[in-house]
Design a protein around this motif. Structure first.
Motif, short mmCIF file in Angstrom:
data_model
loop_
_atom_site.label_atom_id
_atom_site.label_comp_id
_atom_site.label_asym_id
_atom_site.label_seq_id
_atom_site.Cartn_x
_atom_site.Cartn_y
_atom_site.Cartn_z
N UNK A 1 0.84 -1.20 0.00
CA UNK A 1 0.00 0.00 0.00
C UNK A 1 0.88 1.25 0.00
N UNK A 2 0.69 2.10 -1.01
CA UNK A 2 1.52 3.29 -1.13
C UNK A 2 0.79 4.53 -0.63
N UNK A 3 1.45 5.69 -0.76
CA UNK A 3 0.86 6.94 -0.25
C UNK A 3 -0.45 7.26 -0.95
N UNK A 4 -0.52 7.01 -2.25
CA UNK A 4 -1.77 7.26 -2.99
C UNK A 4 -2.90 6.41 -2.43
N UNK A 5 -2.63 5.13 -2.17
CA UNK A 5 -3.66 4.22 -1.64
C UNK A 5 -4.18 4.71 -0.29
#
Length: 379
Positions: free
Chosen positions: A166-170
């Motif tokens: 899970x990245x910052x956008x998610x």
């Protein structure tokens, strides 16, 4: 020719979406990996000797995560025992092909691979579920089942920790979705970098502050082997609308993503607000805020021929169960306390002949400064 702003020696080949810095390829690798290392160290994500499962789907996020975790584990001597853990949702034409990428990653990174499937765990594949419920609410089923499937697979592997891509956008999308839905319970924990799963298995997100665009750039420049097609059942997903909104914000203000994350971290819930208490599902032993967990409710609806059971408010769910003339069905999911740890390390799973597998071309970022006259540096 513009020189890298960090080393002032090499030609700048990209502009970082996160900071706007124009840097060379070598410096990009260094700052990308170093920022993730600092996130891991600052949050004290791991303990030496831990068995850690990397949630692997074959996509860009999980593939880059596997590559970086293996590299950082060796470079900084974390002392972790790493595994790949994949969930086969049973989506023909998507998951069957993307799992072939995971099998190749298993050989490329020399990490053991464990695959658990919806069919084996729940008796239903996503293809079966979509035929029953249609395309409107199928992501609800998949999200609930996948979270529990990862924990079940982790118990089988005997791991202490699961890391996901899970990245910052998610995370920013999740903050927005919880605000739009007024979901206070989830809003309070969706920005946490570490959460507690079932059986004391911790979950963490080393990419919490890493932008999706930079992950794509890293995978592209490193020539990593990943699967770039979106799920065929996700076009109508609610998250897609939040993603579109976030991308519009980012185009105007690139820092919007991390700003939203910091705002989510700063939210405080009044002490007078009633929060759900943590319980254990009476049927399967999984953590739940009710006597019966969401997965068991959804499964009962599928098995009763009431696919909308569990979609919506809990009061409506109880009413639907009461009005149903069928008797309560026995639990078809193995109780968590009965899951056995695998005696041996997972066997090597050989990928199919590449000529029989559809592998889309890697996603190409357009943040590269070539030709130098190009002024628009978004993708």
């Amino acid at each position: 020719m513009k020189l890298c702003i960090l080393c002032a020696k090499q030609r700048a080949v990209l502009k970082r979406p996160k900071t706007g810095q124009q840097i060379c390829q070598a410096c990009f690798y260094h700052v990308f990996e170093t920022e993730i290392h600092h996130t891991i160290v600052d949050a004290k994500l791991f303990r030496r000797g831990e068995r850690v499962a990397i949630g692997a789907s074959g996509g860009k996020d999980s593939t880059v995560l596997a590559h970086v975790m293996k590299q950082l584990n060796e470079q900084y001597d974390y002392g972790l025992d790493l595994f790949l853990l994949s969930v086969d949702e049973g989506i023909t034409g998507y998951r069957d092909d993307s799992l072939e990428t995971v099998k190749r990653n298993q050989q490329q990174y020399e990490l053991p691979l464990k695959i658990v499937s919806y069919g084996d765990l729940y008796g239903w594949t996503m293809d079966d579920i979509v035929r029953e419920v249609g395309l409107k609410n199928n992501c609800t089923y998949c999200g609930v089942f996948r979270r529990q499937a990862l924990d079940r697979g982790a118990v089988m592997l005997g791991v202490d920790h699961i890391v996901t891509g899970h990245n910052a956008d998610d995370i920013a999308e999740t903050v927005l979705m919880n605000i739009f839905r007024g979901d206070i319970a989830r809003l309070g924990r969706c920005t946490e970098i570490v959460t507690q799963g079932e059986s004391s298995i911790r979950r963490s997100k080393p990419f919490k502050y890493t932008y999706e665009k930079e992950i794509v750039m890293y995978a592209y420049f490193k020539k990593l082997d990943y699967f770039s097609t979106e799920c065929i059942y996700s076009p109508n997903a609610y998250r897609g609308y939040a993603r579109t909104f976030l991308k519009d914000l980012e185009s105007v203000r690139p820092s919007a993503i991390v700003d939203i994350i910091h705002s989510g971290e700063a939210f405080e819930i009044k002490s007078t607000v009633k929060m759900p208490s943590q319980k254990t599902c009476e049927r399967c032993g999984y953590m739940s805020s009710n006597d019966t967990c969401k997965a068991c409710v959804l499964l009962e609806g599928l098995n009763r021929g009431l696919p909308q059971l569990g979609i919506g408010k809990e009061s409506r769910v109880r009413k639907q169960i009461a009005e149903s003339e069928q008797k309560e069905l026995p639990t078809v999911v193995q109780h968590f306390s009965q899951i056995q740890r695998d005696a041996d390390a997972p066997d090597i799973i050989q990928p199919r002949d590449p000529s029989t597998v559809y592998t889309p071309p890697p996603r190409m970022p357009t943040g590269v400064l070539d030709p130098p006259t190009k002024k628009t540096l978004d993708w």
